[in-house]
Write a protein that holds these residues in place. Structure first.
Motif, PDB file in Angstrom:
ATOM      1  N   ALA A 104      35.181  45.780  49.048  1.00  0.00           N
ATOM      2  CA  ALA A 104      36.586  45.860  49.436  1.00  0.00           C
ATOM      3  C   ALA A 104      37.486  45.936  48.212  1.00  0.00           C
ATOM      4  N   ASP A 105      37.134  45.174  47.182  1.00  0.00           N
ATOM      5  CA  ASP A 105      37.915  45.199  45.936  1.00  0.00           C
ATOM      6  C   ASP A 105      37.864  46.591  45.310  1.00  0.00           C
ATOM      7  N   LYS A 149      37.349  49.465  46.782  1.00  0.00           N
ATOM      8  CA  LYS A 149      38.119  50.413  47.590  1.00  0.00           C
ATOM      9  C   LYS A 149      39.616  50.191  47.435  1.00  0.00           C
ATOM     10  N   ALA A 150      40.018  48.925  47.265  1.00  0.00           N
ATOM     11  CA  ALA A 150      41.442  48.648  47.086  1.00  0.00           C
ATOM     12  C   ALA A 150      41.951  49.194  45.754  1.00  0.00           C
ATOM     13  N   VAL A 151      41.150  49.046  44.704  1.00  0.00           N
ATOM     14  CA  VAL A 151      41.547  49.593  43.402  1.00  0.00           C
ATOM     15  C   VAL A 151      41.600  51.112  43.476  1.00  0.00           C
ATOM     16  N   ASP A 152      40.609  51.699  44.113  1.00  0.00           N
ATOM     17  CA  ASP A 152      40.594  53.160  44.286  1.00  0.00           C
ATOM     18  C   ASP A 152      41.850  53.631  45.009  1.00  0.00           C
ATOM     19  N   ALA A 153      42.211  52.937  46.061  1.00  0.00           N
ATOM     20  CA  ALA A 153      43.407  53.319  46.819  1.00  0.00           C
ATOM     21  C   ALA A 153      44.675  53.112  46.000  1.00  0.00           C
ATOM     22  N   TRP A 173      21.352  45.301  44.318  1.00  0.00           N
ATOM     23  CA  TRP A 173      22.736  45.070  44.714  1.00  0.00           C
ATOM     24  C   TRP A 173      22.860  43.692  45.351  1.00  0.00           C
ATOM     25  N   ASP A 174      23.947  43.016  45.081  1.00  0.00           N
ATOM     26  CA  ASP A 174      24.200  41.735  45.745  1.00  0.00           C
ATOM     27  C   ASP A 174      24.367  41.992  47.242  1.00  0.00           C
ATOM     28  N   PRO A 175      23.489  41.426  48.087  1.00  0.00           N
ATOM     29  CA  PRO A 175      23.535  41.775  49.516  1.00  0.00           C
ATOM     30  C   PRO A 175      24.792  41.294  50.230  1.00  0.00           C
ATOM     31  N   ALA A 176      25.459  40.273  49.674  1.00  0.00           N
ATOM     32  CA  ALA A 176      26.671  39.764  50.325  1.00  0.00           C
ATOM     33  C   ALA A 176      27.908  40.523  49.861  1.00  0.00           C
ATOM     34  N   LEU A 177      27.981  40.817  48.562  1.00  0.00           N
ATOM     35  CA  LEU A 177      29.175  41.446  48.006  1.00  0.00           C
ATOM     36  C   LEU A 177      29.135  42.966  48.101  1.00  0.00           C
ATOM     37  N   PHE A 178      27.935  43.541  48.025  1.00  0.00           N
ATOM     38  CA  PHE A 178      27.780  45.000  48.093  1.00  0.00           C
ATOM     39  C   PHE A 178      26.690  45.355  49.098  1.00  0.00           C
ATOM     40  N   PRO A 179      26.968  45.054  50.371  1.00  0.00           N
ATOM     41  CA  PRO A 179      25.941  45.276  51.403  1.00  0.00           C
ATOM     42  C   PRO A 179      25.692  46.751  51.704  1.00  0.00           C
ATOM     43  N   ASP A 180      26.658  47.629  51.412  1.00  0.00           N
ATOM     44  CA  ASP A 180      26.509  49.050  51.742  1.00  0.00           C
ATOM     45  C   ASP A 180      26.873  49.899  50.536  1.00  0.00           C
ATOM     46  N   PRO A 181      26.052  49.850  49.471  1.00  0.00           N
ATOM     47  CA  PRO A 181      26.393  50.609  48.262  1.00  0.00           C
ATOM     48  C   PRO A 181      26.413  52.114  48.492  1.00  0.00           C
ATOM     49  N   VAL A 182      25.547  52.613  49.362  1.00  0.00           N
ATOM     50  CA  VAL A 182      25.564  54.043  49.649  1.00  0.00           C
ATOM     51  C   VAL A 182      26.877  54.434  50.308  1.00  0.00           C
ATOM     52  N   LEU A 220      29.709  52.924  49.971  1.00  0.00           N
ATOM     53  CA  LEU A 220      30.762  52.833  48.958  1.00  0.00           C
ATOM     54  C   LEU A 220      30.792  54.095  48.100  1.00  0.00           C
ATOM     55  N   GLN A 221      29.630  54.532  47.675  1.00  0.00           N
ATOM     56  CA  GLN A 221      29.573  55.745  46.849  1.00  0.00           C
ATOM     57  C   GLN A 221      30.037  56.965  47.631  1.00  0.00           C
ATOM     58  N   ARG A 222      29.676  57.032  48.883  1.00  0.00           N
ATOM     59  CA  ARG A 222      30.108  58.181  49.690  1.00  0.00           C
ATOM     60  C   ARG A 222      31.609  58.147  49.940  1.00  0.00           C
ATOM     61  N   HIS A 223      32.152  56.935  50.067  1.00  0.00           N
ATOM     62  CA  HIS A 223      33.607  56.801  50.211  1.00  0.00           C
ATOM     63  C   HIS A 223      34.311  57.376  48.979  1.00  0.00           C
ATOM     64  N   LEU A 224      33.794  57.031  47.789  1.00  0.00           N
ATOM     65  CA  LEU A 224      34.374  57.568  46.555  1.00  0.00           C
ATOM     66  C   LEU A 224      34.132  59.066  46.446  1.00  0.00           C
ATOM     67  N   GLU A 225      32.966  59.498  46.891  1.00  0.00           N
ATOM     68  CA  GLU A 225      32.614  60.907  46.756  1.00  0.00           C
ATOM     69  C   GLU A 225      33.494  61.799  47.621  1.00  0.00           C
ATOM     70  N   THR A 226      33.998  61.274  48.720  1.00  0.00           N
ATOM     71  CA  THR A 226      34.914  62.088  49.542  1.00  0.00           C
ATOM     72  C   THR A 226      36.177  62.427  48.767  1.00  0.00           C
ATOM     73  N   LYS A 227      36.467  61.620  47.745  1.00  0.00           N
ATOM     74  CA  LYS A 227      37.621  61.890  46.880  1.00  0.00           C
ATOM     75  C   LYS A 227      37.192  62.508  45.547  1.00  0.00           C
ATOM     76  N   ASN A 228      35.917  62.923  45.472  1.00  0.00           N
ATOM     77  CA  ASN A 228      35.356  63.532  44.262  1.00  0.00           C
ATOM     78  C   ASN A 228      35.351  62.572  43.078  1.00  0.00           C
ATOM     79  N   ARG A 229      35.126  61.290  43.389  1.00  0.00           N
ATOM     80  CA  ARG A 229      35.052  60.282  42.336  1.00  0.00           C
ATOM     81  C   ARG A 229      33.650  59.697  42.249  1.00  0.00           C
ATOM     82  N   LYS A 230      33.369  59.049  41.133  1.00  0.00           N
ATOM     83  CA  LYS A 230      32.029  58.562  40.856  1.00  0.00           C
ATOM     84  C   LYS A 230      32.026  57.048  40.675  1.00  0.00           C
ATOM     85  N   LEU A 231      30.820  56.488  40.776  1.00  0.00           N
ATOM     86  CA  LEU A 231      30.597  55.077  40.503  1.00  0.00           C
ATOM     87  C   LEU A 231      29.628  54.962  39.338  1.00  0.00           C
ATOM     88  N   VAL A 232      29.929  54.068  38.376  1.00  0.00           N
ATOM     89  CA  VAL A 232      29.020  53.750  37.274  1.00  0.00           C
ATOM     90  C   VAL A 232      28.622  52.288  37.399  1.00  0.00           C
TER      91      VAL A 232
END
Length: 901
Positions: free
Chosen positions: A363-364, A366-370, A397-406, A408-420
């Motif tokens: 969530a953090d 995605k909020a920074v991205d937004a 991945w931390d299962p509580a903090l990043f339960p859906d890393p894929v 998250l990456q796809r969310h960024l990818e819809t905006k043509n952004r990347k995750l490192v």
């Protein structure tokens, strides 16, 4: 980041913080070499043998029976290699592998003259020669009869030969009980280092004739021009995790490039000391006014300047390559031919990166991205530090903090952004973790001197360290990045290698013991400075394999060595939020650039402590004009997203980032030049103005390519900047006002918070995007504006490079577009620049601006190949002699002309 406590984050460590790191007085091999005595080696001239690769001579040290072998090789690209090894060692000495990509073609040497005292070797047109003197050994390198450099000029050649390991004594102690046993064992604090084959250090001096300015040897938080070391410590090349490093210090930092570059008005020369063990470099300029110089003042004034460079390394062979230039561009090319060219980064990597230790959860992120979209600030990449993992286990991945890393990456990818994400070299010693067990059972960890797994402390607690020096281990590590193995990863995930000096919290100098054992039985002392280089290499191989070899990856590494430029990017590590650290970042990045590591940057705002708003703005403005552009901060600092400091600060930061995005077509073209010719995008002034001595010590301003001069503001509350505009007869144009200034003078420029002194050089052409978009993917859809800055002859030229921005098609299918823009006699031409690849490019030029045009034209006509000539609308501003031709729709890939009458 280093192991730190909140208390340390409030102040920069002083002497207490230094105690964990050695000074030269703590290092036994340095003391031995500096205290001497040095043996005067004799060349056995009658042993000379000419081969396809050069000439070989035997050396003998008086009073010993030890013989050494000197090899002299000349390459067709005007470089000379000197290599000294034992003639019959008890075991092979370590020779640095994998750094030199391929040796340039050798020249056939011939004996030109022979006397009782020397042998002169020549090759090719005999423009260059090497003269080997019998006693004491000296090797002179000559160009047109002038001696450019002399190897062993001051007789400091030092070569400690390997010995068979000591046998145990009757009482079971490890070392023989005699005075020489002290040489086999060295203690620092409570750490004991035992040398398997005894002391094996090497050293030599090189005199650079006629030179009084030398550069390079990164990484140090010091001035661009290297300082005379008689008044303090030598420059140390030993990769270390140094938190909040001291400024203007010669202590080793995160990376080491043993390349020294010397420059004078008519010659640029380099010395590359290929050795990966701990290395010290002493520099002595002369003539000098130092009190210990006994040269009479009258005679001193008549002497030619020279610089003596003394190299001292703990082990390995003596492998020294002299790059003969003659100019900066030739030298950069010579070095790149040896160690590799700068990797061409994917376009997104040149955009802005947002990082923090650590963004809390999905969530953090995605909020920074937004937030960037909400505040109309472009960016391309968001980063995750160590807290994203499951208990500091990398590739998880931390299962509580990043339960859906894929997701998250796809969310960024819809905006043509990347995750490192971060991936460090230490692996948590957890027998219940399959990755640890796999590495342990596969023999992929470093061993201690007794053959057991080496264990040290880092972020996860007790760790084992991957032995990246092994090709099999690198292949295994690379496979860990496969999408089928790295669960939660996608093709849009890229990697950050940190802590890879390597950092060991409970190790000597917070790194690995020198007597740890690597693949092939080599001690860590032999290859310490290569450790991060090899992790970087393995990560690169992993990401390329992940894409089937089609996509250019992005990897940032904190530790590096010569050749790291071909693997990705580096940064200057754990800096501090202060004006002094902002200021020192410029010479640090220039030193890296001179040494071939072109994709480099510093953490914007400082990694630790909290910057005040003015400092933050000025740091963004400076970093936007540097190759790698990332905001990063520690977990104990206040949040630092660009919109958290009020409307004025947000607007200033937005402007700096947007201007960076507008300039990306130019940056990308510069990286093409680095990738193909070895030219760094960031250049000291002397690289472009090699005959202007006023530029030789300047390190607060720099050139971006050959067209733009930048002078970032690095002082608080500064109301006026002093900018040196080099080159008598040159014209310079303020990029904002288009006002013209003559070169060869210092300009006083009034400043506001929005002012960043940047000037375009007369005679250049710069292509920009007409907007910034929200990321680089949008930028590619925008038209270009072309700025033509006329020189005093009314001419200008420049290039533009385009490809798809992400794949290797530019290399594999020649799918690129390289165009030349040139204006002469009022006619601007757009043509292919040499080889033009088969790239279907729809990019168009929307406007052309010509600055320095003294008279208003009557007409401006446009002619596109295969079409009729048309008239174009234009506007002329008399106060700044600026012509703007707008409303164009000219395809870059098409030949066209604009005639100004």
């Amino acid at each position: 980041m280093a192991e730190v406590s909140p208390a340390l984050l409030s102040v920069v460590p002083d002497d207490e913080g230094k105690e964990k790191f050695k000074s030269s007085s703590h290092v036994a091999f340095y003391r031995r070499q500096m205290e001497g005595p040095h043996l005067q080696h004799r060349v056995l001239l009658d042993t000379v043998v000419l081969t396809e690769k050069g000439a070989r001579f035997e050396l003998l040290a008086p009073g010993t029976q030890t013989r050494l072998l000197l090899s002299v090789s000349a390459y067709k690209n005007d470089t000379v290699r000197l290599l000294i090894d034992e003639l019959q060692p008890v075991k092979s000495r370590y020779r640095v592998p994998d750094v030199i990509t391929r040796e340039p073609a050798c020249e056939q040497l011939r004996v030109e003259t022979r006397t009782m005292d020397s042998v002169t070797l020549s090759w090719s047109s005999a423009r260059h020669r090497a003269r080997v003197w019998r006693f004491p050994l000296r090797v002179e390198l000559l160009c047109e009869e002038e001696v450019m450099a002399t190897f062993n000029s001051k007789g400091k050649l030092w070569f400690e030969t390997l010995q068979d390991g000591p046998s145990a004594t009757s009482d079971g102690s490890e070392l023989p009980e005699d005075p020489t046993s002290l040489l086999w064992k060295e203690t620092f604090r409570h750490f004991v280092d035992i040398k398997a084959n005894g002391p094996s250090s090497i050293g030599a001096d090189v005199c650079l004739h006629g030179f009084s300015h030398v550069y390079g040897l990164p990484e140090h938080a010091d001035s661009l021009q290297l300082r005379d070391t008689r008044d303090g410590e030598p420059y140390r090349l030993y990769n270390l995790d140094v938190f909040a490093y001291d400024l203007y210090s010669r202590r080793g930092l995160y990376g080491s490039v043993p390349l020294l570059v010397a420059h004078k008005p008519d010659r640029t020369l380099g010395v590359f000391w290929l050795n990966a063990s701990e290395t010290f470099v002493n520099i002595r300029y002369s003539p000098t006014d130092h009190q210990d110089d006994q040269t009479p003042p009258v005679k001193r004034r008549r002497m030619q300047p020279e610089t003596d460079v003394h190299w001292l390394s703990e082990s390995g062979v003596m492998d020294c390559v002299v790059l003969l230039g003659p100019g900066p561009r030739q030298l950069f090319s010579q070095y790149a031919q040896l160690t590799g060219y700068q990797a061409l980064p994917p376009l997104f990597a040149l955009g802005y990166h947002q990082c923090r230790w650590n963004y809390r959860d999905e969530a953090d992120v995605k909020a920074v991205d937004a937030g960037f979209d909400r505040h109309n600030i472009p960016y391309d990449v968001i980063w995750l530090d160590i807290e994203h993992t499951d208990g500091k286990r990398y590739f998880t991945w931390d299962p509580a903090l990043f339960p859906d890393p894929v997701g998250l990456q796809r969310h960024l990818e819809t905006k043509n952004r990347k995750l490192v994400v971060i991936s460090d070299p230490h692996i948590k010693a957890d027998p219940d973790w399959s990755l640890f067990c796999e590495a342990r059972d596969g023999g992929h960890f470093v061993k201690d001197r007794e053959g057991r797994l080496y264990r040290g402390s880092c972020w996860p607690g007790e760790c084992c360290y991957v032995d990246f020096s092994s090709p099999d281990t690198r292949a295994w590590y690379s496979s860990c990045f496969g999408l089928d193995r790295y669960k939660g990863s996608t093709p849009s995930l890229h990697v950050w290698n940190d802590m890879n000096e390597p950092s060991v919290f409970d190790g000597p100098e917070q790194t690995m013991p020198k007597d740890a054992v690597h693949y092939g039985g080599w001690e860590h002392r032999e290859l310490h400075n290569l450790y991060g280089f090899y992790q970087h290499m393995a990560t690169l191989e992993g990401l390329i394999t992940r894409s089937g070899g089609s996509e250019r990856p992005f990897i940032l590494s904190r530790s590096f060595f010569a050749g790291s430029q071909r693997l990705g990017a580096v940064w200057t590590g754990d800096n501090v939020a202060s004006w002094e650290y902002l200021k020192i970042s410029i010479p640090m990045l220039l030193s890296l650039s001179v040494a071939g590591v072109a994709f480099c940057g510093a953490d914007v705002g400082g990694f630790i402590q909290d910057p005040d708003p003015e400092l933050l703005v000025r740091w963004y403005q400076a970093a936007a004009l540097q190759p790698f552009f990332r905001g990063h901060s520690a977990n104990v600092t206040k949040r630092r997203e660009p919109w958290l400091f009020g409307v004025t600060v947000t607007a200033a930061i937005r402007t700096a980032i947007q201007q960076r995005y507008c300039l990306l077509p130019y940056w990308y073209t510069l990286f093409h030049q680095a990738h193909t010719a070895g030219l760094p995008p960031l250049r000291p002034l002397w690289v472009e103005f090699s005959r202007d001595p006023s530029t030789f010590a300047v390190d607060h301003q720099y050139m971006i390519g050959g067209a733009l001069l930048a002078c970032p503001v690095t002082e608080a509350a500064l109301r006026e900047a002093q900018v040196y505009l080099p080159g008598c007869g040159e014209l310079w144009y303020d990029v904002h006002s288009a006002k013209a200034y003559e070169g060869g003078a210092t300009l006083s420029l009034p400043l506001t918070l929005d002012t960043v002194p940047v000037f375009q050089r007369g005679g250049s052409v710069v292509c920009r995007s007409t907007g910034s978009g929200s990321c680089t993917a949008e930028l590619r859809q925008l038209p270009l504006s072309v700025t033509v800055a006329l020189n005093s002859q009314g001419a200008a030229d420049g290039e533009l490079y385009l490809d798809d921005g992400h794949s290797f098609s530019y290399r594999d299918r020649k799918a690129f577009c390289l165009r030349s823009f040139s204006l002469m006699s009022g006619r601007l031409l757009c043509r292919p620049a040499g080889e033009d690849g088969a790239f279907d490019c729809d990019t168009v030029v929307h406007s052309v601006t010509v600055v320095g045009l003294k008279n208003k034209p009557s007409t401006v006509t446009v002619h596109v190949s295969g079409a009729k000539e048309t008239r174009a609308a234009f506007e002329y501003t008399e106060s700044c002699c600026r012509l703007t031709v707008s409303g164009l729709n000219l395809r870059v890939a098409t030949d066209w002309d604009i005639q100004i009458d």
